[in-house]
Enzyme design. Sequence first.
Site, short mmCIF file in Angstrom:
data_model
loop_
_atom_site.label_atom_id
_atom_site.label_comp_id
_atom_site.label_asym_id
_atom_site.label_seq_id
_atom_site.Cartn_x
_atom_site.Cartn_y
_atom_site.Cartn_z
CG HIS A 61 -2.10 0.88 1.11
ND1 HIS A 61 -3.34 0.52 1.54
CD2 HIS A 61 -2.23 2.13 0.60
CE1 HIS A 61 -4.20 1.50 1.31
NE2 HIS A 61 -3.53 2.49 0.74
CG HIS A 63 -1.20 6.63 -1.82
ND1 HIS A 63 -2.34 6.47 -2.59
CD2 HIS A 63 -1.51 6.12 -0.60
CE1 HIS A 63 -3.30 5.91 -1.85
NE2 HIS A 63 -2.82 5.69 -0.64
CG LEU A 64 4.85 4.88 -6.07
CD1 LEU A 64 5.36 3.93 -7.16
CD2 LEU A 64 6.01 5.34 -5.20
CG ASN A 95 -5.19 7.40 -4.73
OD1 ASN A 95 -4.12 6.81 -4.91
ND2 ASN A 95 -5.46 8.04 -3.60
CG ASP A 153 -6.30 3.29 -0.79
OD1 ASP A 153 -6.94 2.95 0.22
OD2 ASP A 153 -5.35 4.09 -0.75
CG HIS A 180 -10.44 3.95 1.61
ND1 HIS A 180 -9.29 4.60 1.97
CD2 HIS A 180 -11.46 4.70 2.12
CE1 HIS A 180 -9.59 5.69 2.66
NE2 HIS A 180 -10.91 5.77 2.77
CG HIS A 233 -6.09 1.76 5.31
ND1 HIS A 233 -7.47 1.71 5.30
CD2 HIS A 233 -5.74 2.47 4.21
CE1 HIS A 233 -7.92 2.37 4.25
NE2 HIS A 233 -6.90 2.83 3.57
CG ASP A 308 -2.45 4.54 3.55
OD1 ASP A 308 -2.31 4.90 2.37
OD2 ASP A 308 -3.45 4.85 4.23
#
Lengths: 431, 192, 308
Positions: A61, A63-64, A95, A153, A180, A233, A308
């Site tokens: 998990h 976020h790039l 996302n 997510d 999520h 999460h 996350d």
Amino acid sequence: MNKILIKGGHVIDPSNDRDGIADLLVEGNRVAAIGDQLTVEGAEIIDAKGCTVTPGFVDLHVHLREPGLEYKEDIASGTRAAARGGFTSIVCMPNTSPVIDDETGVRFVLDRAARDGVVRVYPAGAVTKGQKGEELAELGLMYEAGARMFSDDGLPVISARVMSTALTYSKMFGVPISTHQEDPTLAGDGAVNFGRISTLMGLPGMPEEAETVMIARDIELCRRVGGHLHIGHVSTARSVQLIERAREEGINVTCEVTPHHLTLTEDLVKESGYDTNTKMKPPLRTEADRRALISALRDGVIDVVATDHAPHSFDDKDKEYIFADNGITGLETAFALLHDRLVLPGDIPLDRLVEAMTTAPARLLGVEAGSLKEGAIADVTILRTDSEWAVNPGDFASKGKNTPLVGWSLTGKVETVLVDGNIVLRGGELV
Amino acid sequence: MSPDFQLKQKAQIMDEAAMGRALVRIAHEVVEKNSGTDGVILVGIHRRGVPLAERLARQIERIEGVEIPCGYLDITLYRDDLTLRHDRPLVQGTHIPTDITGKTVILVDDVLFTGRTIRAAMDALMDLGRPSSIQLVALVDRGHRELPIRADFVGKNVPTSRQEVVEVKVRDIDGAEEVVIMEKTGGDNSNV
Amino acid sequence: MSELKRKDILGLEEMSADEMELILDTAQSMREIIDRPIKQVPTLRGKGILSLFYESSTRTKISFDLAARYLSAGSVGVAKAGSSLDKGESLRDTVRNVEVMGPELVVMRHPSGGAPHYLAKNVDSSVINAGDGYHEHPTQGLLDMLSVRQKTGTLEGLKVAIIGDIFHSRVARSDIWGFGRMGSEVVVSAPTTLLPPNIEETGCRVEPRVEDALKDADVVCVLRLQLERQKQSFFPSVREYHALYGIDARRLALAKPGAILMHPGPMNRGVEITSDIADGPQSIILEQVPNGVAVRMALLYLLLGGGE
């Protein structure tokens, strides 16, 4: 062929039940041998005496932020942050802007990762087109392009029917759907946990049932239609109870927990005086929730730790509490935080933590990672469990400096990382 | 903030009897100057002006057989040195029992020094109404005026140096009745 | 205590009884100025006060403006509509502007809990919280305390009943902390949907039945019901709210004879409070207004009256 001999380290390989001093020989991009007193001609020697040697960490998990939100993070900075944190394989969430909801998007991320990245990147594709929760995205084509997880997510799949269809459809590919869990009608504009802190600080609260009713719903759907439900999460004690019961009934549900939900509570919102780096979804919960999450991780009810990692720019966080973006960075502090706050006090054994960060997520994702057996892919992380350091976001490789841990002194440091047999981090420094 | 200098008593300049005699004399002078007590209001300036004004009122009542209105005035909010001070003086309130417009207001203070307190007191009075005249009683006049102000009735003139402090003690507040001169020793004298 | 050793007034939760005592005593002295024909003293001549209202407010803003004027301070206000606050200027940019404008004090109202705390951390000026989200409204709490103390002489041992939307009320929180710290017993009563979780941690007691809360109360504080809460389903109708929690003469009679009735305003007459008692002999609702100016004068004086 490139040869690296990692000598004298304490090897923990949960895939192999190995937990003791051993030498590890890497040839090319594979583990060639593991055993006592290995000697090899012409090998680069890494002295790992006093260190712990584990499979490279796997994070389900992350976020790039690329494409579209590169001001927060991009694949180059995000994968470097991963390497500094000991992660060699990461799943990046869709996302972005635009949302990764088709084959082209998946290929873009993989191409960029091949060009700019320093660790393995597995894109998660969106469950629904544009993450709008209405029409199913092209899961099959995305799978063929390399997506290994599906998730909306950042947002819940609000429609039970769409979620049911997605689970049903995903069975064709055997890929988990990561959720999520947040019922928007219950979550409202909640900024912190609904409870004593929301009351004392006059902030809108997000109740635990915003999470648990969605978990209960999706468990029921998964029970009926099958598929692999992976709950992202989890943050409450009740969530864990629901998941435990579902697994006892044989339902194919797995789950993850973040380092921050395992170590921080809502009290930090008050102690920090409205620091927006305590704002995330799901929110930090109570001490009772935290204790339940720790037990569940120890007992295996929670399968994996996932960060996350949610990088944001300074401006996105430097706002009034209710207006600030949600989330904190996690890749570069995850191991140290968990080792310092859970392993050292004896709440979680080190081998269980390593399993939850390596073998367990690799197996869950169905990718080649998380093992140091002979012949395994040579993703290796070398840790110094006695090394103390202070968290300074200025040192982060991530563009996101948003962490509530600024100045925290943590014991446990990532020393060296090999990805595919190549050293990407040496002595804590990116190569 | 407490001052970083010490005060040492140098001399007593009035004892209880002397203070009493001075107030009796001033009471007579006030009555004489105003040809009686018609339209006269006594106003004490916080803090020690207040009990002094009350005593003066009793003396005048004894002489003339009439009770004259007596009020008190807090001049904190009119001070011109608020931003120069390190402390924030307590605001103690103002109460004057009748309208002062057209009246003779007799201000009562313990020590007349630079004149700035009286300037502030007159400003405060002007905001309350338009007295026909303002007169000033000071138990002690120690000189060093910084403004063109003088007292109409003085208990005692006491030449002092700027290094000295004149302290008037009254029973209601200090548990003693006397006037003493204190001398500052050491520390910074700049913000007295 | 004769000095307030703090830069900002952000809430009553962190304020000591001594500090509140000083503020109330000073405010009592300020009351006298408000009742004069010439309502102005030169105390804060040359001081600049900036008010930033990110939420609409009539009486609080006017009250602060009057307090500033009575003390001869210059007061400039920015209200949300039509200003840069409305154009989405970030709070940080507002803060930076405040810094260069250099007012001695900033009054802030904001829809987010903690916004004045952010401002206070980032500027040298003193900051007074004029209401942040549904966190605190310290000047309202103080003026409520002052209004009661004028009638009773002390707050020690009083039973204070706060009735209404506790959940969304910053007034309730400041009242609970303020009266509680001064030795009053605070009891709250509200429909269960308008009662926030763990409210007991603020030091109050919860009485589910409004009648129990009112019984033998010395002070009854009725909170404003924001009518839009009905659309959010916190209560089914104004009629039902009034029937179950509205304060009328019959309910007020459950309190001690002569109990004090307060309301922070603006009132919804016939909803949370009936006109006969709002305008009746037990009501001090109109007294609360000048006391609000007095409390704000006291705070301006105590924060700005001395030099550094």
